[in-house]
Design a protein around this motif. Structure first.
Motif, short mmCIF file in Angstrom:
data_model
loop_
_atom_site.label_atom_id
_atom_site.label_comp_id
_atom_site.label_asym_id
_atom_site.label_seq_id
_atom_site.Cartn_x
_atom_site.Cartn_y
_atom_site.Cartn_z
N SER A 210 -32.71 7.76 11.46
CA SER A 210 -33.70 7.68 10.20
C SER A 210 -34.15 6.42 9.30
CB SER A 210 -33.49 8.15 9.55
OG SER A 210 -32.03 8.27 8.54
N SER A 211 -33.24 5.18 9.78
CA SER A 211 -33.72 3.91 9.01
C SER A 211 -34.77 3.26 10.43
CB SER A 211 -32.30 3.38 8.83
OG SER A 211 -31.92 2.62 9.99
N LEU A 212 -34.89 3.25 10.97
CA LEU A 212 -35.67 3.25 12.55
C LEU A 212 -37.17 3.26 11.54
CD1 LEU A 212 -33.91 4.01 15.81
CD2 LEU A 212 -34.72 1.52 14.77
N PRO A 213 -38.35 1.95 12.15
CA PRO A 213 -39.69 2.40 11.80
C PRO A 213 -40.66 3.09 12.48
CG PRO A 213 -38.92 -0.01 12.82
CD PRO A 213 -37.83 0.91 13.22
N ILE A 214 -41.42 3.51 11.72
CA ILE A 214 -42.42 4.42 12.35
C ILE A 214 -43.57 4.01 13.29
CG2 ILE A 214 -43.67 6.43 11.63
CD1 ILE A 214 -41.62 6.88 9.50
N ILE A 231 -31.51 -0.44 22.37
CA ILE A 231 -30.54 -0.39 21.90
C ILE A 231 -30.33 1.24 21.42
CG2 ILE A 231 -29.51 -0.91 20.06
CD1 ILE A 231 -27.43 -0.23 22.73
N PHE A 232 -31.34 1.58 20.77
CA PHE A 232 -31.47 3.48 20.65
C PHE A 232 -31.89 3.25 21.39
CE2 PHE A 232 -34.62 6.84 18.75
CZ PHE A 232 -33.37 6.77 18.28
N GLN A 236 -30.37 6.98 23.48
CA GLN A 236 -30.39 8.20 23.43
C GLN A 236 -30.49 9.02 24.80
OE1 GLN A 236 -34.81 8.67 22.66
NE2 GLN A 236 -34.58 9.71 20.76
N ARG A 237 -31.40 8.10 25.24
CA ARG A 237 -31.46 8.69 26.56
C ARG A 237 -30.49 8.95 27.89
NH1 ARG A 237 -36.16 4.00 28.68
NH2 ARG A 237 -37.74 4.92 27.49
N PHE A 238 -29.68 7.98 27.65
CA PHE A 238 -28.04 8.29 28.45
C PHE A 238 -26.91 8.88 27.52
CE2 PHE A 238 -30.58 4.85 30.22
CZ PHE A 238 -31.01 6.06 31.49
N ASN A 261 -28.28 -10.67 24.49
CA ASN A 261 -29.90 -9.82 25.72
C ASN A 261 -28.95 -8.18 25.27
OD1 ASN A 261 -31.29 -8.82 27.52
ND2 ASN A 261 -30.90 -11.27 28.61
N GLY A 262 -30.35 -7.70 25.36
CA GLY A 262 -29.28 -6.31 25.97
C GLY A 262 -29.27 -5.19 24.22
N MET A 263 -29.75 -5.93 23.90
CA MET A 263 -29.05 -5.20 21.63
C MET A 263 -30.60 -5.10 20.50
SD MET A 263 -26.43 -4.15 21.63
CE MET A 263 -26.31 -3.79 20.41
N SER A 264 -31.19 -5.30 21.55
CA SER A 264 -33.19 -5.34 20.29
C SER A 264 -33.13 -3.60 19.34
CB SER A 264 -34.32 -5.33 21.55
OG SER A 264 -34.62 -4.42 21.88
#
Length: 611
Positions: A210-214, A231-232, A236-238, A261-264
């Motif tokens: 819920s703290s992620l941007p809209i 990373i979200f 979510q996908r896997f 790398n891989g943690m955006s």
């Protein structure tokens, strides 16, 4: 070298750059480049000659309906001025109406400056001008991970990822001269390390969703890279995955800043810290700068020609993320083509365009996909997108493209041209030697080992001869295996009286990979061309409307292909070929599937009619 364990067609060199050294080196190169002036200013808008004011050329019907670029309006030290030009290339990256996002915080900008808290302002005027001229604009997003302090990482508990020594240079000229890249030659190499997320990390990632941007795109979820997700998105996908790899990459030789790398993921900074500290080796890590996302405008690339010139404004070229791509190499590839064509057209209108074909290079595949299919999401280049990928290898890039570059005035280094010509000669000479050298199959088996050179089958063909080329085409046989036998036999046959004659030697490293790939892939290349020719002739062939696209029927299709084919439901192969993300290999597979299904239907119909 990526994919070293796989075949040459999917191998690719990769290097970790020192950001400070790279910046310094490129600035020096540009400042000292002949006939190049550098002007540091902000481009506010385009200068255009509208169609009604153009002097019409009756021989060029197209010129009547197009605006013509005449330069850009720039702002420098608080004042504006005009910079005139016959050709302009726009490479705005993420700056076109860019909005930066960190948690629920939104602010205008194209990116954060690396060494300060300042933000580089977005380009708004250009976006408005493009919209005014009816360019189809969309919104995409991308993200960058937090930068972390290397002195707060527990390196000892992490898995090292050392550099390859000796390294495979990107430059074919260095390869030909058997030289190492400068930093490698000086022993200045780094070791990256690998860590991974875990179940605790994933709980935090989902807990703070819920703290992620809209975002503006995709109903608030954002339209980001499918193949380089945050990373979200990964969690979510896997949901079945218990971990995702993260590579810790130092940004340079003289800095402690590390790129995870891989943690955006643009969570608020305190949440980013919680997530990172849940990972092995990062329990006490400190963030130097938090990661953030940027959402920006892009132009649907279907509005471009293969030269990267816009169809609506003559003399205006686009390249990079503004065309809907993601990735450094993708942007650089477009920049080469756009820059070459803009430069040639500015000097000589109507000059021959610089276009790379799909069969000549991945640059050609990339641009053809973009301008013929367009894209609705960030496009990334993969080997699977090319129908001729067996021929488009890293080892033969110089052979495919150097002469073309020379013909268009893009390659002017005579040493480089001479090296390519010499390498081409060495490769052709070695292949000819492989074709002309032959032994009985029993001799090959005796000298090279029965299991390697054909096993028990060889003993049944005692009198049969095979060339070295035919032996090399066998699985697991390498060029060196064959050449060692050839050299041994050559030494035995060369008498002392012929000591001055040319001795056969092992191929140098600069040609061995190419020779081996050419020989081993020859039959596959022929089949590849036949497959592509067959399906091209079937462009008008109809696809059954009741066909269901699922992995059970199409196991080689990617999730993206299954998703898009089910969404579009193409009626013909011509329609299917225009769907962005559907690869040529999958179209060939679909063609064979439909053919097989049609034959089965025809046999059933014939049986019923005969009863």
């Amino acid at each position: 070298m990526l994919n070293r364990r796989k075949g040459p067609a999917v191998r690719g060199p990769r290097a970790q750059m020192d950001r400070d050294l790279y910046k310094s080196s490129m600035q020096t190169t540009l400042k000292n480049y002949p006939n190049l002036d550098l002007i540091e200013a902000s481009v506010q808008d385009l200068l255009l000659e509208e169609p009604s004011r153009l002097i019409l050329d009756s021989s060029n019907e197209n010129s009547r309906s197009k605006s013509q670029i005449r330069g850009v309006m720039i702002e420098q030290n608080g004042s504006t001025s005009e910079l005139t030009s016959n050709a302009v290339v726009i490479t705005t990256g993420t700056f076109l109406r860019g909005v930066l996002m960190l948690g629920h915080e939104r602010y205008s900008g194209g990116r954060h400056l690396r060494d300060s808290e300042e933000v580089e302002p977005p380009s708004v005027g250009l976006a408005k001008t493009l919209a005014r001229h009816d360019f189809e604009l969309g919104r995409l997003k991308t993200g960058t991970p937090a930068r972390i302090d290397g002195t707060t990482i527990d390196w000892d508990v992490l898995l090292p990822q050392p550099s390859e020594i000796p390294a495979t240079p990107f430059s074919h000229l260095l390869q030909f001269k058997d030289e190492q890249p400068p930093m490698v030659a000086q022993g200045k190499v780094i070791t990256c390390h690998q860590t991974a997320t875990n179940e605790e990390t994933h709980k935090l990632v989902m807990k703070y969703e819920s703290s992620l941007p809209i975002y503006d795109g995709k109903d608030g979820s954002g339209n980001g890279p499918r193949y380089c997700p945050s990373i979200f998105k990964k969690v979510q996908r896997f949901p079945e995955r218990t971990g995702h790899n993260c590579f810790l990459e130092p940004e340079g030789l003289k800095t402690d800043i590390v790129y995870p790398n891989g943690m955006s993921g643009p969570y608020p900074e305190d949440i980013q810290l919680l997530i990172l500290r849940s990972m092995k080796g990062l329990e006490e890590v400190e963030i130097v700068r938090p990661g953030y996302d940027v959402e920006y405008d892009f132009v649907n690339p279907i509005s471009l020609t293969h030269t990267m010139e816009t169809k609506k404004i003559a003399g205006l070229y686009l390249a990079g993320q503004i065309c809907g791509t993601t990735g450094y190499e993708e942007a650089a590839a477009q920049g080469i083509v756009a820059g070459a064509n803009a430069g040639r057209s500015a000097i000589s209108a109507g000059s021959k365009p610089f276009i790379i074909g799909r069969d000549e290079g991945y640059i050609g595949v990339l641009i053809d996909d973009l301008v013929t299919r367009g894209t609705s999401e960030p496009y990334r280049m993969f080997t699977s997108r090319a129908e001729y990928r067996i021929s488009l290898r890293a080892d033969n890039a110089d052979l495919r493209l150097t002469q073309k570059g020379k013909d268009f005035g893009l390659v002017v280094d005579e040493e480089r041209v001479a090296a390519v010509e010499a390498r081409q000669h060495l490769i052709e000479d070695r292949i000819q030697k492989l074709r002309s050298f032959n032994l009985k199959v029993t001799e090959w088996a005796s000298l090279g080992g029965k299991e390697l050179m054909g096993g028990s089958k060889m003993s049944k063909k005692t009198g049969t001869k095979k060339t070295a080329e035919e032996i090399l085409q066998m699985p697991h046989v390498t060029l060196r295996n064959v050449e060692e036998i050839m050299v041994t036999m050559d030494q035995q046959e060369t008498s002392s009286e012929d000591s001055d004659s040319e001795k056969l030697t092992i191929s140098p490293a600069s040609v061995s990979d190419s020779v081996e790939a050419i020989v081993k892939y020859s039959s596959y290349v022929d089949r590849q061309h036949r497959d592509m020719e067959s399906w091209r002739k079937a462009q008008g062939m109809r696809i059954p409307p009741d066909l269901t696209y699922e992995h059970k029927q199409f196991p080689t299709f990617s999730n993206e292909e299954i998703e898009k084919l089910n969404s579009v439901l193409p009626g013909t192969f011509a329609e299917a070929s225009k769907i962005s993300g559907v690869t040529p290999q999958s179209l060939v597979y679909l063609y064979h599937h439909v053919n097989k299904r049609n034959r089965k239907r025809d046999r059933l119909t014939k049986t019923i009619n005969s009863q």
